[in-house]
Design a protein around this motif. Structure first.
Motif, short mmCIF file in Angstrom:
data_model
loop_
_atom_site.label_atom_id
_atom_site.label_comp_id
_atom_site.label_asym_id
_atom_site.label_seq_id
_atom_site.Cartn_x
_atom_site.Cartn_y
_atom_site.Cartn_z
N THR A 119 0.84 -1.20 0.00
CA THR A 119 0.00 0.00 0.00
C THR A 119 0.87 1.24 0.00
OG1 THR A 119 -0.07 -0.02 2.41
CG2 THR A 119 -1.88 -1.10 1.26
N ASP A 120 0.36 2.29 -0.66
CA ASP A 120 1.04 3.59 -0.66
C ASP A 120 0.27 4.50 0.27
OD1 ASP A 120 2.34 5.90 -1.13
OD2 ASP A 120 2.27 5.80 -3.30
N ASP A 121 0.83 4.80 1.43
CA ASP A 121 0.12 5.51 2.48
C ASP A 121 0.72 6.87 2.76
OD1 ASP A 121 -1.92 3.52 3.87
OD2 ASP A 121 -0.15 2.37 3.32
N GLN A 122 1.21 7.52 1.75
CA GLN A 122 1.79 8.84 1.98
C GLN A 122 0.71 9.79 2.49
OE1 GLN A 122 3.93 10.35 -1.32
NE2 GLN A 122 4.93 11.95 -0.16
N GLY A 123 0.98 10.46 3.59
CA GLY A 123 0.00 11.31 4.25
C GLY A 123 -0.28 10.83 5.65
N ASP A 124 -0.28 9.47 5.90
CA ASP A 124 -0.38 8.94 7.26
C ASP A 124 0.96 9.16 7.97
OD1 ASP A 124 -2.91 8.18 6.64
OD2 ASP A 124 -2.39 6.10 6.21
N THR A 125 0.90 9.21 9.28
CA THR A 125 2.13 9.46 10.04
C THR A 125 2.41 8.29 10.96
OG1 THR A 125 0.86 10.63 11.75
CG2 THR A 125 1.83 11.95 9.99
N LEU A 126 3.68 8.09 11.23
CA LEU A 126 4.11 7.05 12.16
C LEU A 126 3.72 7.46 13.58
CD1 LEU A 126 5.78 4.36 12.28
CD2 LEU A 126 7.73 5.80 12.91
N PRO A 127 3.06 6.61 14.34
CA PRO A 127 2.64 7.00 15.69
C PRO A 127 3.84 7.28 16.59
CG PRO A 127 2.32 4.64 15.37
CD PRO A 127 2.67 5.21 14.02
N ALA A 128 3.65 8.24 17.48
CA ALA A 128 4.73 8.62 18.40
C ALA A 128 4.67 7.71 19.62
CB ALA A 128 4.59 10.09 18.80
N LEU A 129 5.11 6.46 19.43
CA LEU A 129 5.09 5.47 20.51
C LEU A 129 6.47 5.39 21.15
CD1 LEU A 129 3.13 2.57 18.76
CD2 LEU A 129 2.22 4.31 20.32
N GLU A 130 6.47 4.93 22.40
CA GLU A 130 7.72 4.60 23.09
C GLU A 130 7.77 3.10 23.29
OE1 GLU A 130 8.25 6.73 26.72
OE2 GLU A 130 9.01 8.53 25.71
N LEU A 131 8.74 2.46 22.63
CA LEU A 131 8.92 1.02 22.74
C LEU A 131 10.10 0.73 23.68
CD1 LEU A 131 8.32 0.03 18.99
CD2 LEU A 131 6.66 0.34 20.84
N ILE A 132 10.38 -0.51 23.87
CA ILE A 132 11.40 -0.91 24.86
C ILE A 132 12.68 -1.30 24.11
CG2 ILE A 132 11.97 -2.51 26.71
CD1 ILE A 132 8.98 -2.78 27.22
N GLY A 133 13.80 -0.72 24.54
CA GLY A 133 15.08 -1.03 23.93
C GLY A 133 15.71 -2.28 24.52
N PRO A 134 16.87 -2.71 24.02
CA PRO A 134 17.54 -3.92 24.52
C PRO A 134 17.89 -3.84 26.01
CG PRO A 134 18.49 -3.22 22.42
CD PRO A 134 17.58 -2.13 22.86
N ASP A 135 18.11 -2.64 26.53
CA ASP A 135 18.45 -2.50 27.94
C ASP A 135 17.22 -2.34 28.83
OD1 ASP A 135 17.64 -0.06 27.01
OD2 ASP A 135 19.41 1.05 27.69
N GLY A 136 16.02 -2.43 28.25
CA GLY A 136 14.78 -2.32 29.04
C GLY A 136 14.27 -0.91 29.20
N ASN A 137 14.96 0.07 28.69
CA ASN A 137 14.53 1.46 28.81
C ASN A 137 13.63 1.84 27.63
OD1 ASN A 137 16.01 1.93 31.19
ND2 ASN A 137 17.89 2.26 29.99
N PRO A 138 12.73 2.79 27.86
CA PRO A 138 11.86 3.22 26.74
C PRO A 138 12.65 3.98 25.68
CG PRO A 138 11.48 4.58 28.69
CD PRO A 138 12.37 3.47 29.13
N VAL A 139 12.28 3.74 24.43
CA VAL A 139 12.95 4.37 23.30
C VAL A 139 11.85 4.92 22.38
CG1 VAL A 139 14.45 4.04 21.30
CG2 VAL A 139 14.92 2.81 23.43
N ALA A 140 11.99 6.18 21.98
CA ALA A 140 11.00 6.78 21.08
C ALA A 140 11.11 6.16 19.70
CB ALA A 140 11.21 8.30 21.01
N LEU A 141 9.98 5.68 19.20
CA LEU A 141 9.97 5.05 17.89
C LEU A 141 10.39 6.04 16.80
CD1 LEU A 141 9.26 2.61 16.08
CD2 LEU A 141 6.90 3.43 16.04
#
Length: 255
Positions: A119-141
């Motif tokens: 799909t070509d979804d130009q115009g939608d944005t990547l959500p501003a989520l915080e996921l978990i990095g390898p060290d267990g700390n939150p990382v901004a997507l």
């Protein structure tokens, strides 16, 4: 004393010249004109009774029977008929609209989801989520953009990850996301590490699969899903099932 008229025409009684009027019809018979008009009272009363006319009309009846007053009555009647016609039409339109709104329409067929591979979804944005990095700390997507986000849940796709890292420019990050951390087989083989190529690679964990759900990528089926995001955070393309980085090469230049 009464005289009889000659139906066959002829000379008048006063000795004048004959007229040019046509003769009276024969079926009328002999016409008798009485000398005393009171002898016609019975016929007058019979005709008035037949026409429902009063014998003695009042002054008001005589006034209202004048031609000007009759024209005025006709104009008033026409003026009343026009508003009544408009009101009748308005009532009919209102009733028709009520029936149309209450009338059930044809049943709609349920929408069936379409399976698409790209799909070509130009115009939608990547959500501003915080996921978990390898060290267990939150990382901004969205901590580093532009980026190629690879969702590798249940995917043995180490070769795909390595090929993607090799295909992107140095300013494009490669982010792998899984619900339980790096899936087996997603670690790049020896000689293709991100550090050796000077590329930015992040391995993040999404325990609730929030990113996959937000992007509507479906459940994992053993293949990777890819999302290409430009520098402004807009999604350039989504690929729910990615087999080879060759499918992304044309879109990497748009990041």
């Amino acid at each position: 004393m009464s005289g009889r008229s000659n139906n066959g025409g002829g000379w008048p009684h006063d000795g004048g010249s004959p007229d040019d009027l046509p003769d009276l019809p024969d079926e009328w018979g002999v016409i008798v004109v009485p000398d005393d008009l009171s002898e016609l009272d019975d016929e007058v009363r019979a005709i008035r009774a037949e026409l429902h006319l009063p014998e003695h009309r009042t002054r008001w009846q005589q006034f209202t029977d004048r031609p000007a007053f009759r024209r005025l009555r006709r104009l008033a009647a026409a003026g009343l008929r026009a508003p009544m016609l408009i009101i009748s039409l308005a009532v009919l339109v209102t009733v028709a609209s009520l029936f149309a709104s209450a009338w059930p329409g044809p049943p709609r067929s349920p929408a069936t989801p379409r399976a698409v591979s790209t799909t070509d979804d130009q115009g939608d944005t990547l959500p501003a989520l915080e996921l978990i990095g390898p060290d267990g700390n939150p990382v901004a997507l969205r901590g580093h953009l532009p980026a190629v986000v690879l969702l590798t849940e249940s995917c043995a796709c180490a070769r795909l990850v390595a090929d993607t890292i090799a295909a992107v420019r140095r300013d494009i990050a490669v982010v792998t996301v899984s619900s339980t951390g790096p899936s087996p087989g997603t670690v790049p083989p020896t000689g293709a590490t991100p550090q050796a190529q000077g590329k930015i690679v992040r391995q993040l964990r999404d325990p609730t699969d929030e990113l996959r759900s937000h992007l509507d990528l479906g459940t994992p089926d053993g293949t990777a899903a890819a999302v290409l995001v430009n520098r402004g955070g807009e999604i350039v393309r989504k690929v729910p099932r990615l087999a080879s980085v060759t499918d992304l090469r044309a879109d990497l230049a748009r990041l």
